[in-house]
Design a protein around this motif. Structure first.
Motif, PDB file in Angstrom:
ATOM      1  N   ASP A  17      -7.545  -4.479  27.949  1.00  0.00           N
ATOM      2  CA  ASP A  17      -8.970  -4.424  27.644  1.00  0.00           C
ATOM      3  C   ASP A  17      -9.385  -3.093  27.041  1.00  0.00           C
ATOM      4  O   ASP A  17     -10.148  -3.046  26.077  1.00  0.00           O
ATOM      5  CB  ASP A  17      -9.782  -4.683  28.924  1.00  0.00           C
ATOM      6  N   ARG A  18      -8.860  -1.989  27.607  1.00  0.00           N
ATOM      7  CA  ARG A  18      -9.255  -0.668  27.109  1.00  0.00           C
ATOM      8  C   ARG A  18      -8.738  -0.450  25.683  1.00  0.00           C
ATOM      9  O   ARG A  18      -9.463   0.026  24.808  1.00  0.00           O
ATOM     10  CB  ARG A  18      -8.719   0.421  28.036  1.00  0.00           C
ATOM     11  N   ASP A  19      -7.469  -0.817  25.431  1.00  0.00           N
ATOM     12  CA  ASP A  19      -6.903  -0.649  24.094  1.00  0.00           C
ATOM     13  C   ASP A  19      -7.608  -1.550  23.096  1.00  0.00           C
ATOM     14  O   ASP A  19      -7.855  -1.153  21.951  1.00  0.00           O
ATOM     15  CB  ASP A  19      -5.413  -0.973  24.107  1.00  0.00           C
ATOM     16  N   ALA A  20      -7.940  -2.759  23.514  1.00  0.00           N
ATOM     17  CA  ALA A  20      -8.617  -3.693  22.622  1.00  0.00           C
ATOM     18  C   ALA A  20      -9.986  -3.150  22.219  1.00  0.00           C
ATOM     19  O   ALA A  20     -10.362  -3.199  21.039  1.00  0.00           O
ATOM     20  CB  ALA A  20      -8.766  -5.050  23.295  1.00  0.00           C
ATOM     21  N   THR A  21     -10.714  -2.628  23.182  1.00  0.00           N
ATOM     22  CA  THR A  21     -12.034  -2.072  22.891  1.00  0.00           C
ATOM     23  C   THR A  21     -11.931  -0.890  21.951  1.00  0.00           C
ATOM     24  O   THR A  21     -12.699  -0.763  20.984  1.00  0.00           O
ATOM     25  CB  THR A  21     -12.726  -1.650  24.198  1.00  0.00           C
ATOM     26  N   ALA A  22     -10.943  -0.033  22.207  1.00  0.00           N
ATOM     27  CA  ALA A  22     -10.756   1.143  21.351  1.00  0.00           C
ATOM     28  C   ALA A  22     -10.356   0.740  19.937  1.00  0.00           C
ATOM     29  O   ALA A  22     -10.834   1.324  18.949  1.00  0.00           O
ATOM     30  CB  ALA A  22      -9.695   2.059  21.964  1.00  0.00           C
ATOM     31  N   LEU A  23      -9.484  -0.254  19.830  1.00  0.00           N
ATOM     32  CA  LEU A  23      -9.045  -0.682  18.504  1.00  0.00           C
ATOM     33  C   LEU A  23     -10.207  -1.280  17.720  1.00  0.00           C
ATOM     34  O   LEU A  23     -10.405  -0.953  16.540  1.00  0.00           O
ATOM     35  CB  LEU A  23      -7.913  -1.704  18.615  1.00  0.00           C
ATOM     36  N   LEU A  24     -10.955  -2.165  18.330  1.00  0.00           N
ATOM     37  CA  LEU A  24     -12.070  -2.791  17.626  1.00  0.00           C
ATOM     38  C   LEU A  24     -13.088  -1.753  17.177  1.00  0.00           C
ATOM     39  O   LEU A  24     -13.622  -1.827  16.066  1.00  0.00           O
ATOM     40  CB  LEU A  24     -12.734  -3.838  18.511  1.00  0.00           C
ATOM     41  N   ALA A  25     -13.349  -0.762  18.024  1.00  0.00           N
ATOM     42  CA  ALA A  25     -14.289   0.299  17.648  1.00  0.00           C
ATOM     43  C   ALA A  25     -13.760   1.079  16.446  1.00  0.00           C
ATOM     44  O   ALA A  25     -14.509   1.390  15.507  1.00  0.00           O
ATOM     45  CB  ALA A  25     -14.529   1.229  18.834  1.00  0.00           C
ATOM     46  N   ALA A  26     -12.470   1.401  16.467  1.00  0.00           N
ATOM     47  CA  ALA A  26     -11.879   2.163  15.362  1.00  0.00           C
ATOM     48  C   ALA A  26     -11.902   1.361  14.069  1.00  0.00           C
ATOM     49  O   ALA A  26     -12.196   1.898  12.991  1.00  0.00           O
ATOM     50  CB  ALA A  26     -10.453   2.556  15.721  1.00  0.00           C
ATOM     51  N   LEU A  27     -11.598   0.071  14.154  1.00  0.00           N
ATOM     52  CA  LEU A  27     -11.570  -0.750  12.949  1.00  0.00           C
ATOM     53  C   LEU A  27     -12.977  -0.960  12.388  1.00  0.00           C
ATOM     54  O   LEU A  27     -13.165  -0.989  11.159  1.00  0.00           O
ATOM     55  CB  LEU A  27     -10.915  -2.096  13.241  1.00  0.00           C
ATOM     56  N   ARG A  28     -13.959  -1.098  13.256  1.00  0.00           N
ATOM     57  CA  ARG A  28     -15.337  -1.251  12.771  1.00  0.00           C
ATOM     58  C   ARG A  28     -15.782   0.003  12.019  1.00  0.00           C
ATOM     59  O   ARG A  28     -16.522  -0.087  11.025  1.00  0.00           O
ATOM     60  CB  ARG A  28     -16.282  -1.539  13.932  1.00  0.00           C
ATOM     61  N   ARG A  29     -15.351   1.160  12.484  1.00  0.00           N
ATOM     62  CA  ARG A  29     -15.716   2.402  11.807  1.00  0.00           C
ATOM     63  C   ARG A  29     -14.989   2.547  10.470  1.00  0.00           C
ATOM     64  O   ARG A  29     -15.556   3.036   9.488  1.00  0.00           O
ATOM     65  CB  ARG A  29     -15.379   3.614  12.691  1.00  0.00           C
ATOM     66  N   ALA A  30     -13.736   2.130  10.424  1.00  0.00           N
ATOM     67  CA  ALA A  30     -12.890   2.457   9.281  1.00  0.00           C
ATOM     68  C   ALA A  30     -12.900   1.408   8.174  1.00  0.00           C
ATOM     69  O   ALA A  30     -12.598   1.731   7.019  1.00  0.00           O
ATOM     70  CB  ALA A  30     -11.452   2.671   9.759  1.00  0.00           C
ATOM     71  N   LEU A  31     -13.220   0.152   8.506  1.00  0.00           N
ATOM     72  CA  LEU A  31     -13.138  -0.918   7.523  1.00  0.00           C
ATOM     73  C   LEU A  31     -14.515  -1.252   6.959  1.00  0.00           C
ATOM     74  O   LEU A  31     -15.537  -1.063   7.636  1.00  0.00           O
ATOM     75  CB  LEU A  31     -12.532  -2.175   8.158  1.00  0.00           C
ATOM     76  N   PRO A  32     -14.575  -1.775   5.730  1.00  0.00           N
ATOM     77  CA  PRO A  32     -15.873  -2.135   5.144  1.00  0.00           C
ATOM     78  C   PRO A  32     -16.472  -3.361   5.829  1.00  0.00           C
ATOM     79  O   PRO A  32     -15.786  -4.107   6.536  1.00  0.00           O
ATOM     80  CB  PRO A  32     -15.519  -2.431   3.687  1.00  0.00           C
ATOM     81  N   ASP A  33     -17.756  -3.564   5.604  1.00  0.00           N
ATOM     82  CA  ASP A  33     -18.433  -4.731   6.159  1.00  0.00           C
ATOM     83  C   ASP A  33     -17.732  -6.012   5.692  1.00  0.00           C
ATOM     84  O   ASP A  33     -17.341  -6.143   4.530  1.00  0.00           O
ATOM     85  CB  ASP A  33     -19.893  -4.761   5.701  1.00  0.00           C
ATOM     86  N   GLY A  34     -17.588  -6.963   6.613  1.00  0.00           N
ATOM     87  CA  GLY A  34     -16.982  -8.242   6.282  1.00  0.00           C
ATOM     88  C   GLY A  34     -15.474  -8.270   6.387  1.00  0.00           C
ATOM     89  O   GLY A  34     -14.874  -9.330   6.218  1.00  0.00           O
ATOM     90  N   ALA A  35     -14.878  -7.118   6.678  1.00  0.00           N
ATOM     91  CA  ALA A  35     -13.412  -7.066   6.736  1.00  0.00           C
ATOM     92  C   ALA A  35     -12.866  -7.336   8.125  1.00  0.00           C
ATOM     93  O   ALA A  35     -11.649  -7.486   8.288  1.00  0.00           O
ATOM     94  CB  ALA A  35     -12.908  -5.703   6.258  1.00  0.00           C
ATOM     95  N   LEU A  36     -13.738  -7.415   9.149  1.00  0.00           N
ATOM     96  CA  LEU A  36     -13.278  -7.621  10.518  1.00  0.00           C
ATOM     97  C   LEU A  36     -14.025  -8.794  11.132  1.00  0.00           C
ATOM     98  O   LEU A  36     -15.254  -8.841  11.120  1.00  0.00           O
ATOM     99  CB  LEU A  36     -13.508  -6.362  11.357  1.00  0.00           C
ATOM    100  N   SER A  37     -13.268  -9.752  11.660  1.00  0.00           N
ATOM    101  CA  SER A  37     -13.862 -10.895  12.361  1.00  0.00           C
ATOM    102  C   SER A  37     -13.423 -10.865  13.812  1.00  0.00           C
ATOM    103  O   SER A  37     -12.256 -10.598  14.110  1.00  0.00           O
ATOM    104  CB  SER A  37     -13.402 -12.224  11.733  1.00  0.00           C
ATOM    105  N   THR A  38     -14.349 -11.158  14.716  1.00  0.00           N
ATOM    106  CA  THR A  38     -14.040 -11.248  16.138  1.00  0.00           C
ATOM    107  C   THR A  38     -14.718 -12.493  16.706  1.00  0.00           C
ATOM    108  O   THR A  38     -15.538 -13.125  16.051  1.00  0.00           O
ATOM    109  CB  THR A  38     -14.531 -10.005  16.900  1.00  0.00           C
ATOM    110  N   GLY A  39     -14.363 -12.833  17.930  1.00  0.00           N
ATOM    111  CA  GLY A  39     -14.931 -14.021  18.547  1.00  0.00           C
ATOM    112  C   GLY A  39     -14.075 -15.237  18.257  1.00  0.00           C
ATOM    113  O   GLY A  39     -13.520 -15.379  17.161  1.00  0.00           O
ATOM    114  N   SER A  40     -13.966 -16.118  19.227  1.00  0.00           N
ATOM    115  CA  SER A  40     -13.033 -17.241  19.123  1.00  0.00           C
ATOM    116  C   SER A  40     -13.353 -18.182  17.971  1.00  0.00           C
ATOM    117  O   SER A  40     -12.453 -18.772  17.381  1.00  0.00           O
ATOM    118  CB  SER A  40     -13.006 -18.019  20.441  1.00  0.00           C
TER     119      SER A  40
END
Length: 493
Positions: free
Chosen positions: A38-61
């Motif tokens: 859970d901790r690594d997942a949260t950290a990764l998603l936060a890092a990717l949201r900061r680093a990638l452009p809008d629309g490049a990251l999808s989450t949720g089932s």
């Protein structure tokens, strides 16, 4: 002359025929398959949201669920944590750099048309979707090469080359929906590989991102080149476990001056296989030799409204090409005389397409009947008929339905077990039949997989072919490229 091209394709390509069926038969899943904490997942998603452009990251089932499986229907359980929709090499580097630092597994994915579970992605993993990297970057007719991104659809590259009297020789039956990157990842074969080789024979160089985000360029733009180890050849067929391909320099070939197509019908599939062995012994080298059994013909008839099954228990489709195509086709027909019940010959492209449609529609037609468990053995060409008899014996022994077609000129058979899609797992009888088929292939001097890759579905038998010493060496190679085991863990090895 250099022709820069930009041919964007469809943004989302998740692959036809996904059934979502659970597969509990993949065996040991390997390092990293437990997914991110859970901790690594949260950290990764936060890092990717900061680093990638809008629309490049999808989450949720709802967004990630379609990426959990590929065309094989193999499913490791759950849905991925996120999907990164890369449109540039830098996006791939960013995703891998952060995933490597946090030890989060990453599953590279093209069109999702793989048949061995190589793109299946479960809980805690991140899917790296490359389908939007779909540009033909360069096409040089005078050098007979092209530079393409991994998401380019195989048939689109072939069509682009055709504008200059060239073609991309690798021709998997899924060419209309599969990507060049996916073909490279599995070293795909196809209909023309008997004469022109498999995908590896067409790949001159690669851009690939390693697990830690490092970009390397392998190979060259020349036909020859032996400097250093052949990393291009090693990455081709590695199923996304050593690096993520972001561009490929591929070889093109002239469109043949002439093509002649032959359709020969036989009473049985074994008789068709024996005829192919006779062609090989007579030094007849068709560009294509596709053999379909009676049950496959029946499935195509039911799906497409044709009447192929009424003509025989098997059909052999040959194509001879080049300036000597007619003479070679005549030689083939002479060899088939007395063996085949009937033979058709045509030089008309439209008629040839009609004849070959049965082969290209074989798998879609079988998918209408249930969930296909697709095997992919290859044997020495002289052992083709023996392999056919072994497949029939396995079906009888375990009481399962097996439909078989083959790239017969290179000994590559596809025995397909069609399963009830409502079953929660592959039945034991199906696994036992598959095991018997694999054992027969190895006994005959062949291999577990000729072109689809190991993925998850064939891992339990891998050691039988490689042996302990080679298997251990391959694991050491994996560790050298991917020390934390994040790249497509649980696949190929």
């Amino acid at each position: 002359m250099t022709i820069p091209l930009s041919r964007p394709g469809t943004a989302e390509r998740t692959g036809a025929g996904d059934t979502g069926a659970e597969d509990t038969g993949a065996g040991d899943t390997g390092a990293g398959d437990t997914g991110a904490g859970d901790r690594d997942a949260t950290a990764l998603l936060a890092a990717l949201r900061r680093a990638l452009p809008d629309g490049a990251l999808s989450t949720g089932s709802d967004a990630t669920g379609p990426y959990a499986t590929d065309r094989s229907g193999s499913h490791p359980g759950g849905v991925p944590l996120a999907v990164v929709h890369a449109t540039r090499t830098e996006h791939v580097q960013t995703a891998l750099r952060h995933a490597h630092a946090l030890r989060v597994p990453v599953v590279p994915r093209g069109a999702g048309t793989g048949l061995s579970g190589g793109a299946s992605a479960g809980t805690g993993s991140v899917v790296l979707d490359l389908s939007r990297m779909n540009r033909i970057l360069e096409l040089r007719p005078e050098e007979q090469i092209a530079v393409v991104e991994p998401g380019v659809i195989t048939a689109e590259l072939d069509r682009a080359a055709g504008e200059f009297g060239l073609r991309y020789a690798p021709d998997p039956a899924s060419a209309a929906i599969s990507t060049v990157g996916g073909n490279i990842a599995t070293n795909a074969g196809g209909l023309r590989c008997a004469k022109y080789g498999v995908t590896r024979d067409a790949v001159l160089g690669l851009d690939a991102v390693l697990a830690d985000g490092t970009l390397i360029r392998t190979g060259r733009r020349t036909v020859k080149g032996v400097t250093g180890y052949d990393l291009t050849g090693l990455l081709t067929g590695s199923e996304g476990t050593l690096g993520v391909i972001t561009a490929a320099t591929v070889r093109l070939r002239p469109v043949p001056a002439e093509t002649v197509t032959v359709a020969a019908y036989f009473a049985t599939f074994a008789e068709g296989a024996e005829a192919v062995s006779a062609l090989t012994a007579a030094r007849v080298e068709p560009a294509m030799a596709e053999l379909l059994d009676g049950p496959v013909l029946g499935a195509v008839d039911d799906a497409q409204g044709t009447d192929l099954r009424s003509r025989g228990g098997a059909v052999l489709l040959l194509q001879c090409d080049g300036r000597g195509a007619a003479a070679e086709a005549d030689a083939a027909v002479r060899q088939l005389g007395g063996r085949a019940a009937s033979v058709e010959v045509t030089g008309d492209p439209a008629e040839a397409d009609r004849l070959l449609a049965a082969r290209r529609l074989a798998l879609p037609s079988l998918e209408r009947l249930g969930r296909p468990l697709i095997e992919d053995i290859a044997v020495p060409r002289s052992q083709l008929a023996a392999a056919v008899r072994a497949i029939d014996a396995a079906a009888d022994r375990h009481g399962v339905r097996i439909f078989t077609f083959a790239h017969a000129a290179d000994g590559n058979l596809h025995p397909i077990l069609v399963l009830d899609p409502s079953l929660p797992a592959v039945p034991d009888a199906a696994w036992q039949a598959a095991g018997d088929i694999f054992a027969a292939a190895l006994r005959l001097g062949g291999t577990l997989t000729g072109e689809h890759g190991v993925g998850t579905l064939k891992r339990r038998w891998l050691g039988d072919e490689l042996g302990p010493d080679q298997h251990a060496l391959q694991r050491r190679l994996k560790t050298a490229f991917d020390p934390h085991g994040i790249l497509n863990p649980g696949k190929a090895l």
